[in-house]
Write an enzyme that holds these catalytic residues in place. Structure first.
Site, PDB file in Angstrom:
ATOM      1  N   ASP A  51       0.775  -1.084  -0.054  1.00  0.00           N
ATOM      2  CA  ASP A  51      -0.227  -0.116  -0.090  1.00  0.00           C
ATOM      3  C   ASP A  51       1.094   1.139   0.030  1.00  0.00           C
ATOM      4  OD1 ASP A  51      -2.254   1.543   0.357  1.00  0.00           O
ATOM      5  OD2 ASP A  51      -1.823   1.836   2.553  1.00  0.00           O
TER       6      ASP A  51
ATOM      7  N   ASP B 247      -7.096  -2.415   3.079  1.00  0.00           N
ATOM      8  CA  ASP B 247      -6.198  -3.273   2.744  1.00  0.00           C
ATOM      9  C   ASP B 247      -6.239  -4.528   3.434  1.00  0.00           C
ATOM     10  OD1 ASP B 247      -4.467  -1.557   1.660  1.00  0.00           O
ATOM     11  OD2 ASP B 247      -3.741  -0.616   3.457  1.00  0.00           O
TER      12      ASP B 247
ATOM     13  N   ASP C 164      -2.170  -0.359   6.027  1.00  0.00           N
ATOM     14  CA  ASP C 164      -2.347  -0.008   7.177  1.00  0.00           C
ATOM     15  C   ASP C 164      -4.041   0.210   7.341  1.00  0.00           C
ATOM     16  OD1 ASP C 164      -2.231   2.082   5.523  1.00  0.00           O
ATOM     17  OD2 ASP C 164      -1.446   3.692   6.968  1.00  0.00           O
TER      18      ASP C 164
END
EC number: 7.2.2.13
Lengths: 268, 1010
Positions: free
Chosen positions: B363, B708, B704
């Protein structure tokens, strides 16, 4: 990576077949003939080498051994004792009237005593002085081998010799049991002129002197004759060697320096 | 060690349909309805809110507004999983076979030997103890997890029956009228009905780093994009808003993602697969040996029952009793080492997974970047200046002496509503909390850093009027008094979208002098604006003017509603551009992953331009690599004419991703080395991970946000961020980076690869001693010699002397730079392969067995039993009633006397195995290098050598051992029997490794490199 799909499409059975014998690559169990040949050759050479090394070390080890006396005897400090006749269990049970019940014992004793025949003993062994060790020392580098041992004549067993009574008293309900001390090379069973003797659990006993032992050696024996053992009961007998030079055997070993057996004489 | 999917029975039933449903995009429609329709739908009132009765009714109907926690596995299930998972099965099977063998013996023999019973008990004990150990180890990790949970109950301000009440967020129901203000957490999914400068931070949901403004109008069909919906558990950054609750609890967007996440089932970890493969090999060897000797035993005339006992005995003898404990301890040690380096591993098996990883899907926001808007560039004096964006202010600085810069700083400082929260003077400026939106905060910090206190500047220039930013003006302005008390003019400062600002300017400040804005300067401005925009940065323009005193004398009443002062003919000062900059350590870490052969893919919810800029910044798209669009732009041809194969890099937009077929997706993943996925939804992240896995990659996902978490769960290893990460993501992950530092992943990869190598070594070491343990039994059966090695002594090796050396191999340092090689191919590079077995069993093990047998023959020969006499002696030897067995010298032995010699042989065999294992542990230190290259720096290993020797001596010489373990003191010379064999092992393996190094890829490597 691109192969994964193709492999998935194939049936698992053909995959297994390929794993065993792949006709496209000529692979048996995943290896070609030359691959198998090489690996097998390698292992053959490798194991031959190992075998050679093992034989070599064993040969060196055997060179260090004495031909007539083992390197260590500390596990035999208390010699074992055994009885004859000996069945599967240490149990002598028979009926006086049934010949076949003690016939086996007679056979057993006959075979056992044949090397003790006087003629054989005179031929092979020396006549030693009683109550003295018959010690044949090596003189320096020259080994005094083979060594001679003392005579132990069958006749010395008298009634239990099977000569005067060829049924060893079994036919009369007065069975003979021979007690022998296990042979241990170089063992001196008594010191200061005192002979070891065998005591048995409160029954009648005879004592014979133990002798030193060498090649063509026939073990000294002690014969125990049960003259008026109570019939139809189990009699537990324990015989023990009494010597001032032998260690008492360990608790665990029931046959070191002693022997226990059961006797049962049936009248019917 | 079980699989990590937590499944509840409920999920299993209606599972598939639910999951497919959850994978679809969000079904919210309320954003397209008018406010009245929404009110009607929920029977609520736009002013009065719900009635208390209705609210209570809805609460009963819908349940509390809280996420159902993922079904937690009961502790006893976790415990059982430790007890019966993976390797333990092998030992359990062994134990059961032992009990079976004992039962057969007990039924058929009068005095059954207790060996099988003891062995069964010991095996059971080993599994149970190891199971408890790893259970507590993992319980410890989950304790740390617990501490992450935010226990403070959330509050919500609702309007019911016309009154504002603060209630627990759990009691909020659909239809409630809710008020949120800056700093609040949004308590449910709400349809905004009115808003005043409201901005929400959706980063945890979508990954967008910039706060989004909220208003009552529907701006997009997609509920995630439209401005009139605010989502559960996102934060309101500033402003106020009022809205109607449309979804609560698990039905919220966030709730759906959480449910999707907890419903995902994940496969086995790579190490679990390896251990399974290992068990297959070991079982194969065991069954092969067992059946072979079963047949042999039958041929040799043993009874069926005896042969069955032998069969079981051989199979059980193949079980490496100590290996389970060794593997567990090795993994635990690595887990501890990683925890020290801020990688917390939730699942022991995940320790190795990073080492096998071939693809990392990362990410962007908060993982690769700092999740903090920072001023990155400035354009003034017709030049682009770079600002320092590093966390520790170690980066480049720019010329601060220019007068233009001072003006720019003044505009940026004054035309700015952000301010530091109170009581943070001791903190470094970058760490301080700011009230205000992200870009204003960035400006505030930048000015504070380079020009000193902004508060003082604002005090010197009192604000007299202000027009806040709105989407129609696209600018913000304020009017201030000047610093000079004698100067009574007012200073007007303005910032906003650069093109709008430029339109209002007639002059421009260059080198501190006002110059007319000519075409040349305009073009320079355009170029700078384009360039900064192309970097993915958000650009703001700044201008000012000193209002003429004659028109605006002191005390002039500025009317901000009906603007009564000049807002054009201004003087352009400069541009400032902001970005959420990459973390300092990330480019280096990405580079290391690259050289370690790991593909790094960026998967973000953010916009493609920003994503691409960051990807370039951190090296995910490396220098010189172009996307299709780049090539098209360079060659000036349409995108469609570019051969996609020419572009190594590519940026895929989430909307394009939707239309891709599975094959197209595979094509992208396979043919591009550098990929960025932008504007992806949580569901698409999941699809990307599945795509990578379909291509055979072992995928790590870092992230985080809540968005995700499905991907984190699906990945072979999910890595969550410890500080910025959301609870949901931490729940879904297998590993947590406590310091949020992406670079820790590199540590994880390194440790994972090292432990994989070292586990191989440990296993090779442990398995080797299996051969000297089995062969005595085989020879006992085949050639009828007294048993050379007993069960107790085998256990003393496996669970005693072998343990510490085997574990010490986990401390071995890498032989070469493990970060320079490719990730292992899970289809080819196995933990245990036939070459390892060949070396351990076929070669080293055989030498070891010979060493043991040599000691055995020496002891028997020296006691009087020469080898020639031993063959076939077994029946008499083991006959309890035979108390005058003759040896080669004619001496006669009682049963007990010869058993003592036999047990002394066991002890000597045992000691010999220790001696040959010295050499084994030294050769197992390396797989390719010579020990002389590797050195003997492993202190634990040296300790292990002494420890095993001391233990062996203790077992042999301690008084009472003859009764307790039937081990007897050895004559000193017997210790040296195996020395030649130990030496042979060392020399043989050094030669093998020499050949290995001399001929890379040669026969020796193909046949013996494990």
């Amino acid at each position: 990576m691109s192969g994964t799909k193709d492999e998935e499409r194939k049936g698992s059975s053909s995959e297994w077949r390929d794993a065993f014998w792949n006709p496209r690559t000529h692979e048996l169990l995943g290896r070609t003939a030359s691959s198998w040949g090489l690996i097998l050759l390698f292992y053959l050479v490798f194991y031959l080498f190992l075998a050679g090394m093992f034989v070599l070390t064993m040969y060196i080890m055997l060179l260090t051994l004495d031909d007539y006396k083992p390197t260590w005897q500390d596990r035999l400090s208390t010699p074992g004792m055994m009885i004859r006749p000996k069945g599967d269990q240490l149990e002598i049970a028979f009926s006086v009237s049934e010949t076949e019940s003690w016939d086996g014992f007679i056979q057993n004793l006959n075979t056992f005593l044949s090397p003790y025949n006087d003629s054989y003993q005179v031929q092979m062994n020396d006549n030693c002085a009683p109550d003295q060790f018959f010690i044949q020392e090596d003189s320096g580098e020259v080994r005094n081998n083979p060594k001679r041992s003392c005579q132990f004549n069958r006749t010395m067993l008298e009634e239990c010799s099977g000569i005067s009574d060829r049924f060893y008293g079994y036919s009369r309900g007065q069975p003979c049991v021979l007690i022998k001390l296990n042979r241990v090379i170089g063992m001196l069973p008594g010191k200061d002129g005192q002979s070891p003797y065998v005591t048995c659990g409160a029954k009648r006993y005879r004592v014979e002197k133990e002798k030193d032992e060498w090649v063509n050696y026939t073990q000294p024996l002690v014969a125990v004759k049960f003259l008026n053992a109570s019939v139809n009961t189990d009699i537990s007998v324990e015989c023990k060697i009494n010597s001032n030079s032998l260690e008492a055997g360990s608790e665990r070993d029931k046959f070191a320096g002693r022997v226990s057996f059961k006797l049962r004489i049936n009248t019917k | 060690m079980g699989d990590k999917a937590d499944r509840s029975p409920k999920k299993k039933k209606g599972g598939t349909k639910d999951m497919d449903d959850l994978k679809k995009e969000v079904p919210i429609t309320e954003h397209k309805m008018s406010i009245e329709e929404v009110c009607r739908k929920f029977n609520t009132d736009i002013v009065q809110g719900l009635t208390n009765a209705k609210a209570a009714e809805y609460l009963i109907r819908d349940g509390p507004n809280a996420l159902t926690p993922p079904p937690t596995t009961p502790e006893w299930v976790k415990f059982c999983r430790q007890l019966f998972g993976g390797f333990s099965i092998l030992l359990w099977t062994g134990a059961i076979l032992c009990f079976l063998a004992y039962a057969i013996q007990a039924a058929t023999e009068d005095e059954p030997a207790g060996d099988n019973l003891y062995l069964g008990i010991v095996l059971t004990a080993v599994v149970v103890i190891t199971g408890c150990f790893s259970y507590f180890q993992e319980a410890k990790s989950s304790k740390i997890m617990e501490s992450f949970k935010n226990m403070v109950p959330q509050q919500a301000l609702v309007i019911r029956e016309g009154e504002k009440v603060t209630i627990n967020a759990e009691e909020v129901v659909g239809g409630d009228l809710i008020e949120v203000k800056g700093g609040d957490r949004i308590p449910a999914d709400i349809r905004v009905v009115s808003a005043h400068g409201c901005k929400v931070d959706n980063s945890s949901l979508t990954g967008e780093s910039e706060p989004q403004s909220r208003s009552p109008d529907c701006t997009h069909d997609n509920p995630l994009e439209t401005r009139n919906v605010a989502f559960f558990s996102t934060n309101c950054v500033e402003g106020t808003a009022r809205g109607i609750v449309i979804c609560t609890g698990d039905r919220t967007v966030m709730g759906r993602i959480a449910t999707l996440t907890s419903g995902l089932e994940t496969g086995k970890t790579p190490i679990a697969k390896e251990i399974e493969h290992f068990i297959h090999i070991i079982t194969g060897v065991a069954v092969f040996l067992g059946v072979t000797f079963f047949i042999l035993a039958i041929i040799l005339g043993y009874s069926w029952l005896e042969a069955v006992i032998f069969l079981i005995g051989i199979i059980v003898a193949n079980v490496p009793e100590g290996l389970l404990a060794t593997v567990t301890v090795c993994l635990t040690l690595t887990a501890k080492r990683m925890a020290k380096k801020n990688c917390l591993v939730k699942n022991l098996e995940a320790v190795e997974t990073l080492g096998s990883t071939s693809t990392i899907c990362s990410d962007k926001t908060g993982t690769l970047t700092q999740n903090r808007m920072t001023v990155a560039h400035m354009w003034f004096d017709n030049q682009i200046h770079e600002a320092d964006t590093t966390e520790d202010q170690s980066g480049a600085s720019f010329d601060k002496s220019s007068v233009t810069w001072l003006s720019l700083a003044r505009v940026a400082g004054l035309c700015n509503r952000a301010q530091f929260k109170a009581g943070q003077d001791s903190l470094p400026i970058l760490k301080r909390d700011v009230a205000g939106d992200a870009s204003e905060s960035a400006l505030l910090k930048c000015i504070e850093l380079s020009c000193g206190s902004v508060r003082a500047m604002r005090d010197r220039n009192k604000k007299v009027a202000e027009i806040p930013f709105n989407s129609t003006n696209k600018y913000q302005l304020s009017v201030h008094e000047t610093e000079d008390p004698n100067d009574n003019r007012y200073l007007l400062v303005m910032k906003g979208a650069p093109e709008r600002i430029l339109d209002r300017c007639t002059t421009i400040l260059v080198q501190g002098k006002e110059q007319p804005m000519d075409e040349e300067l305009k073009e320079a401005f355009q170029n700078a604006y384009m360039e900064l925009g192309g970097l993915g940065e958000r650009v703001l323009g700044f201008c000012h003017v000193l209002l003429p005193e004659d028109q605006y004398p002191k005390g002039f009443a500025f009317d901000t509603e009906d603007v009564n002062f000049q807002t054009d003919n201004l003087c352009f000062v400069g541009l400032m551009s902001m970005i959420d900059p990459p973390r300092a350590a990330v480019p280096d870490a990405v580079g290391k992953c690259r050289s370690a052969g790991i593909k790094v893919i960026m998967v973000t919810g953010d916009h493609p331009i920003t994503a691409k800029a960051i990807a370039k910044g951190v090296g995910i798209i490396s220098e010189g690599n172009e996307t299709v669009e780049d090539i098209a732009a360079r060659l000036n041809i349409p995108v469609s004419q570019v051969n996609p194969r020419d572009a190594k890099a590519c940026v895929v937009h989430g909307t394009d991703l939707k239309d891709l077929s599975q094959d197209q997706m595979d094509d992208i993943l396979r043919n591009h080395t550098e990929i960025v996925f932008a504007r992806t939804s949580p569901q698409q992240k999941l699809i990307i991970v599945e795509g990578c896995q379909r291509l055979g990659a072992i995928v790590a996902v870092t992230g985080d946000g809540v968005n995700d978490s499905p991907a984190l769960k699906k990945a072979d290893i999910g890595v969550a961020m410890g500080i910025s990460g959301s609870d949901v993501s931490k729940q879904a992950a297998d590993m947590i980076l406590l310091d949020d530092n992406f670079a820790s992943i590199v540590t994880g990869v390194e440790e994972g690869r090292l432990i994989f190598d070292n586990l191989k070594k440990s296993i090779a070491y442990t398995l080797t001693s299996n051969i000297p343990e089995i062969t005595p039994f085989l020879f006992f059966i085949i050639v009828n010699i007294p048993l050379p090695l007993g069960t107790i002594t085998i256990l003393c090796i496996d669970l005693g002397t072998d343990m510490v050396p085997a574990i010490s191999l986990a401390y071995e340092t890498a032989e070469s730079d493990i970060m320079k090689r490719q990730p292992r191919n899970p289809a080819r590079d196995k933990l245990v392969n036939e070459r390892l077995i060949s070396i351990a069993y076929g070669q080293i093990g055989m030498i070891q067995a010979l060493g043991g047998f040599f000691a055995y023959f020496v002891i028997l020969a020296e006691n009087g039993f020469l080898p020639s006499q031993l063959v076939g002696i077994r029946l008499n030897w083991d006959d309890r009633s035979n108390n005058d067995l003759e040896d080669s010298y004619g001496q006669q032995w009682t049963y007990e006397q010869r058993k003592i010699v036999e047990f002394t042989c066991h002890t000597a065999f045992f000691v010999s195995i220790v001696v040959v294992q010295w050499a084994d542990v030294i050769i197992c230190k390396t797989r390719r290098n010579s020990v002389f290259q590797q050195g003997m720096r492993n202190k634990i290993l040296i300790f292990g050598l002494f420890e095993e020797t001391a233990l062996a001596a203790f077992l042999s010489y301690c008084p009472g051992m003859d009764v307790a373990l039937r081990m007897y003191p050895l004559k000193p010379s017997w210790w040296f029997c195996a020395f030649p064999y130990s030496f042979l092992i060392f020399v043989y393996d050094e030669i093998r490794k020499l050949l290995l190094r001399r001929n890379p890829g040669g026969w020796v490597e193909r046949e013996t490199y494990y």
